[in-house]
Each structure stands twice: as C-alpha cells, then as structure tokens.
Design a protein around this motif. Sequence first.
Motif, PDB file in Angstrom:
ATOM      1  N   TYR A   1      -9.135  -2.769  -0.687  1.00 43.95           N
ATOM      2  CA  TYR A   1      -9.096  -1.312  -0.109  1.00 43.95           C
ATOM      3  C   TYR A   1     -10.019  -0.193  -0.956  1.00 43.95           C
ATOM      4  O   TYR A   1      -9.962  -0.035  -2.002  1.00 43.95           O
ATOM      5  CB  TYR A   1      -7.520  -0.718  -0.058  1.00 43.95           C
ATOM      6  CG  TYR A   1      -6.895  -1.359   1.007  1.00 43.95           C
ATOM      7  CD1 TYR A   1      -6.689  -1.098   2.279  1.00 43.95           C
ATOM      8  CD2 TYR A   1      -6.222  -2.512   0.466  1.00 43.95           C
ATOM      9  CE1 TYR A   1      -5.688  -1.619   3.107  1.00 43.95           C
ATOM     10  CE2 TYR A   1      -5.367  -3.095   1.277  1.00 43.95           C
ATOM     11  CZ  TYR A   1      -5.250  -2.749   2.607  1.00 43.95           C
ATOM     12  OH  TYR A   1      -4.297  -3.502   3.429  1.00 43.95           O
ATOM     13  N   LYS A   2     -11.010   0.428  -0.275  1.00 41.37           N
ATOM     14  CA  LYS A   2     -11.792   1.175  -0.970  1.00 41.37           C
ATOM     15  C   LYS A   2     -11.320   2.821  -0.463  1.00 41.37           C
ATOM     16  O   LYS A   2     -10.904   2.680   0.512  1.00 41.37           O
ATOM     17  CB  LYS A   2     -13.332   1.050  -0.641  1.00 41.37           C
ATOM     18  CG  LYS A   2     -13.839  -0.385  -1.264  1.00 41.37           C
ATOM     19  CD  LYS A   2     -15.218  -0.452  -1.266  1.00 41.37           C
ATOM     20  CE  LYS A   2     -15.936   0.528  -1.470  1.00 41.37           C
ATOM     21  NZ  LYS A   2     -17.502   0.232  -1.268  1.00 41.37           N
TER      22      LYS A   2
ATOM     23  N   ASP B   1       3.325  -6.161   9.629  1.00 38.59           N
ATOM     24  CA  ASP B   1       2.305  -6.786  10.713  1.00 38.59           C
ATOM     25  C   ASP B   1       1.013  -6.910   9.991  1.00 38.59           C
ATOM     26  O   ASP B   1      -0.010  -6.515  10.558  1.00 38.59           O
ATOM     27  CB  ASP B   1       2.211  -5.715  12.048  1.00 38.59           C
ATOM     28  CG  ASP B   1       3.620  -5.443  12.589  1.00 38.59           C
ATOM     29  OD1 ASP B   1       4.448  -6.501  12.583  1.00 38.59           O
ATOM     30  OD2 ASP B   1       3.740  -4.389  13.270  1.00 38.59           O
ATOM     31  N   ASN B   2       0.888  -7.369   8.972  1.00 35.52           N
ATOM     32  CA  ASN B   2      -0.249  -7.687   8.341  1.00 35.52           C
ATOM     33  C   ASN B   2      -1.122  -6.485   7.891  1.00 35.52           C
ATOM     34  O   ASN B   2      -2.377  -6.583   7.868  1.00 35.52           O
ATOM     35  CB  ASN B   2      -0.857  -8.840   8.907  1.00 35.52           C
ATOM     36  CG  ASN B   2      -2.083  -9.530   8.052  1.00 35.52           C
ATOM     37  OD1 ASN B   2      -1.507  -9.926   6.911  1.00 35.52           O
ATOM     38  ND2 ASN B   2      -3.178  -9.881   8.354  1.00 35.52           N
ATOM     39  N   ASN B   3      -0.280  -5.505   7.681  1.00 35.44           N
ATOM     40  CA  ASN B   3      -1.044  -4.160   7.403  1.00 35.44           C
ATOM     41  C   ASN B   3      -0.476  -3.429   6.148  1.00 35.44           C
ATOM     42  O   ASN B   3       0.812  -3.761   6.056  1.00 35.44           O
ATOM     43  CB  ASN B   3      -1.138  -2.980   8.663  1.00 35.44           C
ATOM     44  CG  ASN B   3      -2.313  -3.505   9.645  1.00 35.44           C
ATOM     45  OD1 ASN B   3      -3.099  -3.733   9.402  1.00 35.44           O
ATOM     46  ND2 ASN B   3      -1.724  -3.455  10.835  1.00 35.44           N
ATOM     47  N   LEU B   4      -0.951  -2.726   5.582  1.00 38.02           N
ATOM     48  CA  LEU B   4      -0.483  -1.817   4.390  1.00 38.02           C
ATOM     49  C   LEU B   4      -0.282  -0.384   5.219  1.00 38.02           C
ATOM     50  O   LEU B   4      -1.289   0.051   5.726  1.00 38.02           O
ATOM     51  CB  LEU B   4      -1.450  -1.557   3.270  1.00 38.02           C
ATOM     52  CG  LEU B   4      -1.319  -0.772   2.109  1.00 38.02           C
ATOM     53  CD1 LEU B   4       0.071  -1.284   1.417  1.00 38.02           C
ATOM     54  CD2 LEU B   4      -2.240  -0.450   1.079  1.00 38.02           C
ATOM     55  N   MET B   5       1.010  -0.006   4.888  1.00 34.69           N
ATOM     56  CA  MET B   5       1.175   1.216   5.549  1.00 34.69           C
ATOM     57  C   MET B   5       2.163   2.226   4.676  1.00 34.69           C
ATOM     58  O   MET B   5       2.474   1.585   3.850  1.00 34.69           O
ATOM     59  CB  MET B   5       2.186   0.817   6.939  1.00 34.69           C
ATOM     60  CG  MET B   5       1.644  -0.169   7.819  1.00 34.69           C
ATOM     61  SD  MET B   5       2.556  -0.570   9.324  1.00 34.69           S
ATOM     62  CE  MET B   5       1.934   0.544  10.390  1.00 34.69           C
TER      63      MET B   5
ATOM     64  N   LEU C   1       4.735   5.622  11.000  1.00 32.23           N
ATOM     65  CA  LEU C   1       4.132   4.786  10.084  1.00 32.23           C
ATOM     66  C   LEU C   1       2.697   4.824  10.401  1.00 32.23           C
ATOM     67  O   LEU C   1       2.162   5.028  11.313  1.00 32.23           O
ATOM     68  CB  LEU C   1       4.435   3.356  10.363  1.00 32.23           C
ATOM     69  CG  LEU C   1       5.935   2.720   9.720  1.00 32.23           C
ATOM     70  CD1 LEU C   1       6.240   1.595  10.664  1.00 32.23           C
ATOM     71  CD2 LEU C   1       5.760   2.766   8.196  1.00 32.23           C
ATOM     72  N   GLN C   2       1.762   4.927   9.372  1.00 36.08           N
ATOM     73  CA  GLN C   2       0.341   5.144   9.341  1.00 36.08           C
ATOM     74  C   GLN C   2      -0.112   3.988   8.272  1.00 36.08           C
ATOM     75  O   GLN C   2       0.242   3.650   7.188  1.00 36.08           O
ATOM     76  CB  GLN C   2       0.088   6.474   8.663  1.00 36.08           C
ATOM     77  CG  GLN C   2       0.463   7.787   9.232  1.00 36.08           C
ATOM     78  CD  GLN C   2      -0.123   9.067   8.793  1.00 36.08           C
ATOM     79  OE1 GLN C   2      -1.276   9.154   8.763  1.00 36.08           O
ATOM     80  NE2 GLN C   2       0.529   9.875   8.474  1.00 36.08           N
ATOM     81  N   ILE C   3      -1.101   3.362   9.100  1.00 32.67           N
ATOM     82  CA  ILE C   3      -1.814   2.373   8.525  1.00 32.67           C
ATOM     83  C   ILE C   3      -2.873   2.874   7.587  1.00 32.67           C
ATOM     84  O   ILE C   3      -3.460   3.686   7.919  1.00 32.67           O
ATOM     85  CB  ILE C   3      -2.911   1.414   9.496  1.00 32.67           C
ATOM     86  CG1 ILE C   3      -1.681   0.698  10.609  1.00 32.67           C
ATOM     87  CG2 ILE C   3      -3.578   0.225   9.178  1.00 32.67           C
ATOM     88  CD1 ILE C   3      -2.096   0.054  11.750  1.00 32.67           C
ATOM     89  N   ILE C   4      -2.820   2.122   6.383  1.00 32.36           N
ATOM     90  CA  ILE C   4      -3.918   2.601   5.227  1.00 32.36           C
ATOM     91  C   ILE C   4      -5.004   1.663   5.391  1.00 32.36           C
ATOM     92  O   ILE C   4      -4.816   0.392   5.383  1.00 32.36           O
ATOM     93  CB  ILE C   4      -3.316   2.622   3.852  1.00 32.36           C
ATOM     94  CG1 ILE C   4      -2.052   3.106   3.729  1.00 32.36           C
ATOM     95  CG2 ILE C   4      -4.185   2.703   2.801  1.00 32.36           C
ATOM     96  CD1 ILE C   4      -2.358   4.770   4.079  1.00 32.36           C
ATOM     97  N   GLU C   5      -6.247   2.029   5.641  1.00 31.56           N
ATOM     98  CA  GLU C   5      -7.428   1.481   5.789  1.00 31.56           C
ATOM     99  C   GLU C   5      -8.595   1.813   5.027  1.00 31.56           C
ATOM    100  O   GLU C   5      -8.296   2.454   4.238  1.00 31.56           O
ATOM    101  CB  GLU C   5      -7.930   1.347   7.107  1.00 31.56           C
ATOM    102  CG  GLU C   5      -6.897   0.790   8.273  1.00 31.56           C
ATOM    103  CD  GLU C   5      -7.290   1.156   9.760  1.00 31.56           C
ATOM    104  OE1 GLU C   5      -8.178   2.030   9.921  1.00 31.56           O
ATOM    105  OE2 GLU C   5      -7.149   0.607  10.729  1.00 31.56           O
TER     106      GLU C   5
ATOM    107  N   GLY D   1      -7.681  12.347   2.954  1.00 31.76           N
ATOM    108  CA  GLY D   1      -6.696  11.159   2.231  1.00 31.76           C
ATOM    109  C   GLY D   1      -5.277  11.383   2.514  1.00 31.76           C
ATOM    110  O   GLY D   1      -4.742  11.633   3.415  1.00 31.76           O
ATOM    111  N   PHE D   2      -4.445  11.672   1.298  1.00 29.80           N
ATOM    112  CA  PHE D   2      -3.110  11.763   1.552  1.00 29.80           C
ATOM    113  C   PHE D   2      -2.594  13.192   1.767  1.00 29.80           C
ATOM    114  O   PHE D   2      -1.255  13.613   2.045  1.00 29.80           O
ATOM    115  CB  PHE D   2      -2.162  11.233   0.416  1.00 29.80           C
ATOM    116  CG  PHE D   2      -2.422   9.850   0.125  1.00 29.80           C
ATOM    117  CD1 PHE D   2      -1.875   8.959   1.199  1.00 29.80           C
ATOM    118  CD2 PHE D   2      -3.061   9.093  -0.753  1.00 29.80           C
ATOM    119  CE1 PHE D   2      -1.999   7.591   1.063  1.00 29.80           C
ATOM    120  CE2 PHE D   2      -2.978   7.731  -0.951  1.00 29.80           C
ATOM    121  CZ  PHE D   2      -2.688   6.931  -0.124  1.00 29.80           C
TER     122      PHE D   2
END
Length: 360
Positions: A77-78, A119-123, A147-151, A158-159
């Motif tokens: 993740y960048k 679900d294979n996501n960072l959240m 829930l928010q997916i971090i991409e 940002g946050f």
Amino acid sequence: MKKILLLLLLIIISTVCHAKDPCTNKTFVENYQFNINSQPYKFTSYLCEDKNKDEDDDVFLTPGILEIHGKNFNKTYKNVIGMAGHRASMFTQWNDKHKPVFFYSLKDIIAHIPIIIKDNNLMVNCIYINKSLENSIELNYSHCGNLQIIEDGFGDEGFDKLLRDFYLEAIYYFSNFTENKESLQYKKFDVFIGKIDGISFYRRYSSIKDYKLNKYTVVMVNKEKEYRFKPEDEVYQRIVERSGSQAFIGLDIVDSKGNIKFYNKKTLSALLNKSTIKRNITSYIQYDEKTKLYNKPSDRSATDMYLVQHDSVTILDEILYKGNSLVTWYKISYNSKKHGKIIKWIKGNAFFPMREISSD
C-alpha cells in the motif's frame, strides 16, 4: 522450439528480477506480526526517502509504504502512511495491546484506527481519538461508521475524513481548576462530561495533581447510584452523526488487554442497576464572583444566599440546554456553617472560571 521457450522464460525472469522496487531508500523500517481472524499476518512499514520519487503520485511529503503478507494475502500500500507537515499517518500497534492500528496525528489530535482484514481487503471502521485542549486536558471520543476499504492512494483527505467534531468540548474547556489553591490540593472532585437521558458521566480526579496529569476514573450516575469504571481502562465517548446531545450514544471501553467493548444506554443502565454504591458527586465552584442560590431552576426563584469560589458542593442533578451539551442548571447540596445542609439550584456557569467566560 525449446530454445524459444527457454528464451521467453529468461525474459520473464529478467523482467521480474528487474521490476521496480516500490522504494530504494527505506527508513524507519518496522516489522510486526499479528493474528487476525486466527490467521498470522506479517506487516512491514517504512518511510520512503527516495530523492527522485514522483511527487504527483504521493499524498505525503515523506511517503511511506505498508506491506502485508499472509495466507493468500500479499499486498503493498502506497499513500496510506507517511508524513506531510503537521499530519502523520503511521502503522503501529496500539500501546502494548497487540492490536494492529493506523496511528494518526494532526496538531492537537492523535487517533488510533484498528485494522480489519475481510474479504481479502484491508479495511477500517472505527476511530479512537484523543484531543488535547487549551487547558491541557485530553478529550477522548470515538466514532464508528461503515467499513471502508483501504487502497493505494487513500485520497487527499486521507484519514481526515474519518474525524468527527465532538459536541462536548465546551464542558472540558470550562474546566480549569486553580492549581495552587491549598484547599484543593488533596481533595477529590468530579468534572461533568456528558449525559444520556437520565445517566450522567463525570471524570473523577483524586487531586489537582492528578487533574494536571490527566489521571482520572470515569464515573456514571443516576439520581441514586454511581458506577466507577476501572482506572486502567481507556474510556471513549461514542458519538454518531447527529447534532447536540443526541450525538452521544454510549461508551467504548478499551481494557488493558486491548479488548474493545461498546456499552449503549441499555447496557450502562444495567451496570448502574447492579451497583451498590450511593451517588456521591462533588466539585468546586470555579466562578470568581458570588454564585447565587435558587429555590428552583428559574431566574425568578433567586434567594439571598450565595456561594464563593472554591466552595465544595455535592451535585445532585443537572439540566442541559436543549439541543447541546451545555449545563444550564445544577441541583446542589451545600453544608453551610450558618444554615446547615441546604439543597438549592445554581446556574451552570458556576463551574466555569470567569476568565474563560470573559474570553468568548
């Protein structure tokens, strides 16, 4: 044919071996391992100090990279962690509680945002915020949403977009007890922080010293009983996206092992009902002029009696101004040398230092 296949294989291997590394100059490298959903995950975070980085691709002036490796989960993740001016977002663990979080800071605000893998996501879902106020007290509150997916490239905000204003700040701003007053040095006192219907919440300080050190126990009360949360627990006031006092819906309790439990009004009421401790909320008059006593919470019921700064009173009840968190009236009990025990009403600004009122 074999030579052609071999040549293609060499080209592929060469391409992979010479694939661009996401960062060549890594600093502040941190490695962690956590079990999430009973599966081990390795987290590696670092700042990227590459001189020839493409600034158009980076949200942060000093960008960072987060690598996560686990079973069927290998992602980089960048533009999620890094530093930009007063803002910083880093990956870490929450204190010594072994919980993976994003640590976020912006001027007088720091926050911990627990990480979820689903679900294979960072959240992310909830954010736990500590805000330092002008009187050096820290304000703790939390907010949970969808829930928010971090991409990659979490966005220019940002946050920041996860932060919510906290409607109870006014209560803390007006709490500023005199540090050098001898009569207050070794006596406990309580500071009102919020109310859900018939349940009130206070911070209990054992002394002025603990007040300045931000050491306290959260106490909740109804008109008869009180319940004290453990001093070692971190207590966050949970808010939702509503205005005024309706935004406060309960408490998040983070215990010493890092477990988080949300207590809504029903659960808090159950704790109070089980308690055997009689309500005993006390505080000191901060207003530096005479504080009138009233028979009722009404301007038309004023008496000739009054209190002065640093008089100690027992708080029996409070009335909030409709629609926000400001207390307009307190029902108090006071032991008077002349009249004995008296039960009257005082205006809410009795617990506000006059200099704070004058500065508005």
